[in-house]
Design a protein around this motif. Structure first.
Motif, PDB file in Angstrom:
ATOM      1  N   GLN A  38       0.834  -1.199   0.000  1.00 35.71           N
ATOM      2  CA  GLN A  38       0.000   0.000   0.000  1.00 35.71           C
ATOM      3  C   GLN A  38       0.874   1.256   0.000  1.00 35.71           C
ATOM      4  O   GLN A  38       0.596   2.213  -0.725  1.00 35.71           O
ATOM      5  CB  GLN A  38      -0.923  -0.013   1.214  1.00 35.71           C
ATOM      6  CG  GLN A  38      -1.961   1.083   1.214  1.00 35.71           C
ATOM      7  CD  GLN A  38      -2.844   1.016   2.440  1.00 35.71           C
ATOM      8  OE1 GLN A  38      -2.352   0.847   3.559  1.00 35.71           O
ATOM      9  NE2 GLN A  38      -4.143   1.153   2.246  1.00 35.71           N
ATOM     10  N   LYS A  39       1.943   1.246   0.783  1.00 36.18           N
ATOM     11  CA  LYS A  39       2.852   2.389   0.831  1.00 36.18           C
ATOM     12  C   LYS A  39       3.541   2.592  -0.518  1.00 36.18           C
ATOM     13  O   LYS A  39       3.679   3.722  -0.993  1.00 36.18           O
ATOM     14  CB  LYS A  39       3.901   2.201   1.929  1.00 36.18           C
ATOM     15  CG  LYS A  39       4.850   3.384   2.067  1.00 36.18           C
ATOM     16  CD  LYS A  39       5.946   3.108   3.052  1.00 36.18           C
ATOM     17  CE  LYS A  39       6.903   4.252   3.223  1.00 36.18           C
ATOM     18  NZ  LYS A  39       7.331   4.934   2.010  1.00 36.18           N
ATOM     19  N   THR A  40       3.930   1.505  -1.160  1.00 35.63           N
ATOM     20  CA  THR A  40       4.581   1.595  -2.467  1.00 35.63           C
ATOM     21  C   THR A  40       3.650   2.245  -3.492  1.00 35.63           C
ATOM     22  O   THR A  40       4.064   3.145  -4.240  1.00 35.63           O
ATOM     23  CB  THR A  40       4.997   0.192  -2.957  1.00 35.63           C
ATOM     24  OG1 THR A  40       5.918  -0.363  -2.017  1.00 35.63           O
ATOM     25  CG2 THR A  40       5.645   0.251  -4.329  1.00 35.63           C
ATOM     26  N   PHE A  41       2.387   1.814  -3.519  1.00 39.76           N
ATOM     27  CA  PHE A  41       1.445   2.398  -4.468  1.00 39.76           C
ATOM     28  C   PHE A  41       1.127   3.847  -4.115  1.00 39.76           C
ATOM     29  O   PHE A  41       0.950   4.678  -5.009  1.00 39.76           O
ATOM     30  CB  PHE A  41       0.167   1.557  -4.559  1.00 39.76           C
ATOM     31  CG  PHE A  41       0.329   0.352  -5.442  1.00 39.76           C
ATOM     32  CD1 PHE A  41       0.416   0.495  -6.812  1.00 39.76           C
ATOM     33  CD2 PHE A  41       0.418  -0.910  -4.900  1.00 39.76           C
ATOM     34  CE1 PHE A  41       0.578  -0.606  -7.643  1.00 39.76           C
ATOM     35  CE2 PHE A  41       0.578  -2.023  -5.714  1.00 39.76           C
ATOM     36  CZ  PHE A  41       0.658  -1.871  -7.086  1.00 39.76           C
ATOM     37  N   SER A  42       1.066   4.158  -2.838  1.00 38.43           N
ATOM     38  CA  SER A  42       0.825   5.534  -2.424  1.00 38.43           C
ATOM     39  C   SER A  42       1.981   6.437  -2.876  1.00 38.43           C
ATOM     40  O   SER A  42       1.750   7.550  -3.383  1.00 38.43           O
ATOM     41  CB  SER A  42       0.664   5.586  -0.904  1.00 38.43           C
ATOM     42  OG  SER A  42       0.544   6.906  -0.463  1.00 38.43           O
ATOM     43  N   ASP A  43       3.225   5.951  -2.710  1.00 36.11           N
ATOM     44  CA  ASP A  43       4.397   6.711  -3.164  1.00 36.11           C
ATOM     45  C   ASP A  43       4.375   6.897  -4.673  1.00 36.11           C
ATOM     46  O   ASP A  43       4.685   7.986  -5.183  1.00 36.11           O
ATOM     47  CB  ASP A  43       5.693   6.005  -2.753  1.00 36.11           C
ATOM     48  CG  ASP A  43       5.944   6.032  -1.256  1.00 36.11           C
ATOM     49  OD1 ASP A  43       5.260   6.816  -0.551  1.00 36.11           O
ATOM     50  OD2 ASP A  43       6.800   5.257  -0.781  1.00 36.11           O
ATOM     51  N   ASN A 100      -5.591   5.470 -12.266  1.00 25.81           N
ATOM     52  CA  ASN A 100      -6.796   4.633 -12.148  1.00 25.81           C
ATOM     53  C   ASN A 100      -6.445   3.237 -11.634  1.00 25.81           C
ATOM     54  O   ASN A 100      -7.121   2.702 -10.760  1.00 25.81           O
ATOM     55  CB  ASN A 100      -7.519   4.520 -13.493  1.00 25.81           C
ATOM     56  CG  ASN A 100      -8.182   5.812 -13.895  1.00 25.81           C
ATOM     57  OD1 ASN A 100      -8.480   6.652 -13.066  1.00 25.81           O
ATOM     58  ND2 ASN A 100      -8.399   5.980 -15.193  1.00 25.81           N
ATOM     59  N   PHE A 101      -5.376   2.638 -12.178  1.00 25.46           N
ATOM     60  CA  PHE A 101      -4.944   1.320 -11.729  1.00 25.46           C
ATOM     61  C   PHE A 101      -4.553   1.355 -10.257  1.00 25.46           C
ATOM     62  O   PHE A 101      -4.931   0.473  -9.480  1.00 25.46           O
ATOM     63  CB  PHE A 101      -3.770   0.824 -12.581  1.00 25.46           C
ATOM     64  CG  PHE A 101      -3.157  -0.444 -12.067  1.00 25.46           C
ATOM     65  CD1 PHE A 101      -3.778  -1.665 -12.273  1.00 25.46           C
ATOM     66  CD2 PHE A 101      -1.969  -0.419 -11.347  1.00 25.46           C
ATOM     67  CE1 PHE A 101      -3.221  -2.837 -11.787  1.00 25.46           C
ATOM     68  CE2 PHE A 101      -1.404  -1.579 -10.861  1.00 25.46           C
ATOM     69  CZ  PHE A 101      -2.030  -2.796 -11.081  1.00 25.46           C
ATOM     70  N   ILE A 102      -3.799   2.374  -9.875  1.00 25.60           N
ATOM     71  CA  ILE A 102      -3.345   2.501  -8.485  1.00 25.60           C
ATOM     72  C   ILE A 102      -4.545   2.640  -7.548  1.00 25.60           C
ATOM     73  O   ILE A 102      -4.571   2.032  -6.476  1.00 25.60           O
ATOM     74  CB  ILE A 102      -2.364   3.689  -8.338  1.00 25.60           C
ATOM     75  CG1 ILE A 102      -1.053   3.371  -9.060  1.00 25.60           C
ATOM     76  CG2 ILE A 102      -2.120   4.026  -6.877  1.00 25.60           C
ATOM     77  CD1 ILE A 102      -0.140   4.562  -9.250  1.00 25.60           C
ATOM     78  N   SER A 103      -5.552   3.414  -7.951  1.00 28.90           N
ATOM     79  CA  SER A 103      -6.756   3.574  -7.117  1.00 28.90           C
ATOM     80  C   SER A 103      -7.439   2.230  -6.887  1.00 28.90           C
ATOM     81  O   SER A 103      -7.823   1.902  -5.760  1.00 28.90           O
ATOM     82  CB  SER A 103      -7.738   4.537  -7.765  1.00 28.90           C
ATOM     83  OG  SER A 103      -7.190   5.818  -7.840  1.00 28.90           O
ATOM     84  N   GLN A 104      -7.583   1.459  -7.947  1.00 27.83           N
ATOM     85  CA  GLN A 104      -8.207   0.141  -7.818  1.00 27.83           C
ATOM     86  C   GLN A 104      -7.376  -0.771  -6.927  1.00 27.83           C
ATOM     87  O   GLN A 104      -7.910  -1.492  -6.081  1.00 27.83           O
ATOM     88  CB  GLN A 104      -8.384  -0.508  -9.193  1.00 27.83           C
ATOM     89  CG  GLN A 104      -9.383   0.183 -10.072  1.00 27.83           C
ATOM     90  CD  GLN A 104      -9.386  -0.365 -11.483  1.00 27.83           C
ATOM     91  OE1 GLN A 104      -8.667  -1.314 -11.797  1.00 27.83           O
ATOM     92  NE2 GLN A 104     -10.187   0.240 -12.352  1.00 27.83           N
ATOM     93  N   ARG A 105      -6.067  -0.725  -7.122  1.00 26.67           N
ATOM     94  CA  ARG A 105      -5.178  -1.584  -6.325  1.00 26.67           C
ATOM     95  C   ARG A 105      -5.202  -1.174  -4.854  1.00 26.67           C
ATOM     96  O   ARG A 105      -5.208  -2.031  -3.967  1.00 26.67           O
ATOM     97  CB  ARG A 105      -3.765  -1.474  -6.892  1.00 26.67           C
ATOM     98  CG  ARG A 105      -2.817  -2.522  -6.424  1.00 26.67           C
ATOM     99  CD  ARG A 105      -3.301  -3.930  -6.835  1.00 26.67           C
ATOM    100  NE  ARG A 105      -2.357  -4.928  -6.470  1.00 26.67           N
ATOM    101  CZ  ARG A 105      -1.437  -5.418  -7.273  1.00 26.67           C
ATOM    102  NH1 ARG A 105      -1.362  -5.009  -8.521  1.00 26.67           N
ATOM    103  NH2 ARG A 105      -0.596  -6.314  -6.844  1.00 26.67           N
TER     104      ARG A 105
END
Length: 148
Positions: A38-43, A100-105
């Motif tokens: 989650q932190k990786t995608f947030s970054d 969009n992908f990051i939001s879904q993930r």
């Protein structure tokens, strides 16, 4: 204390030590892995937003080659990026597609964190229940709640 009660207490203790505690440790470790994802995608989201905000079209950066060995790299066009989607696969996205992908993930990861949190609470409740059973078998007085 009779041997039957002693045997029962020992079985309860073994159940806690051999089953519940390892399950709890494993669930916490799995939840921590999901927190890291989650932190990786947030970054990544924050970096993409910064690129958009600052209208960055080219970039000079350091790339990790492995074993913490880095090399300078020039990125001539930052409009498209590759995102690791898992299992060693990367997909090329535009910035908006990546967001969009990051939001879904992130939504999926949030649900996983909630599931692990519920599992951890359940395991802790089971441990407490077994400990309460041991206390009753030992005929000890109930623990007094701590003052707040």
């Amino acid at each position: 204390m009779d041997s039957y009660r002693q045997e029962k207490i020992q079985k309860f203790e073994e159940f806690v030590d051999r089953r519940l505690k390892p399950d709890l440790i494993r669930a916490i470790a799995e939840r921590d892995k999901v927190f890291e994802q989650q932190k990786t995608f947030s970054d990544l989201r924050r970096n993409i937003e910064n690129l958009e905000k600052n209208s960055v079209t080219s970039l000079r950066t350091l790339v990790n080659l492995g074993s913490e060995v880095y090399m300078q790299a020039d990125v001539p066009d930052t409009k498209r990026i590759f995102v690791d989607i898992g299992l060693g696969f990367h997909v090329e996205f535009t910035w908006s597609e990546a967001i969009n992908f990051i939001s879904q993930r992130e939504e999926k990861l949030s649900r996983q964190i909630e599931e692990y949190t519920r599992l951890i609470a359940s395991i802790k409740a089971q441990i407490k229940l077994v400990c309460e059973g041991i206390r009753e078998l030992l005929q000890l007085p109930a623990e007094k709640p701590l003052p707040e």
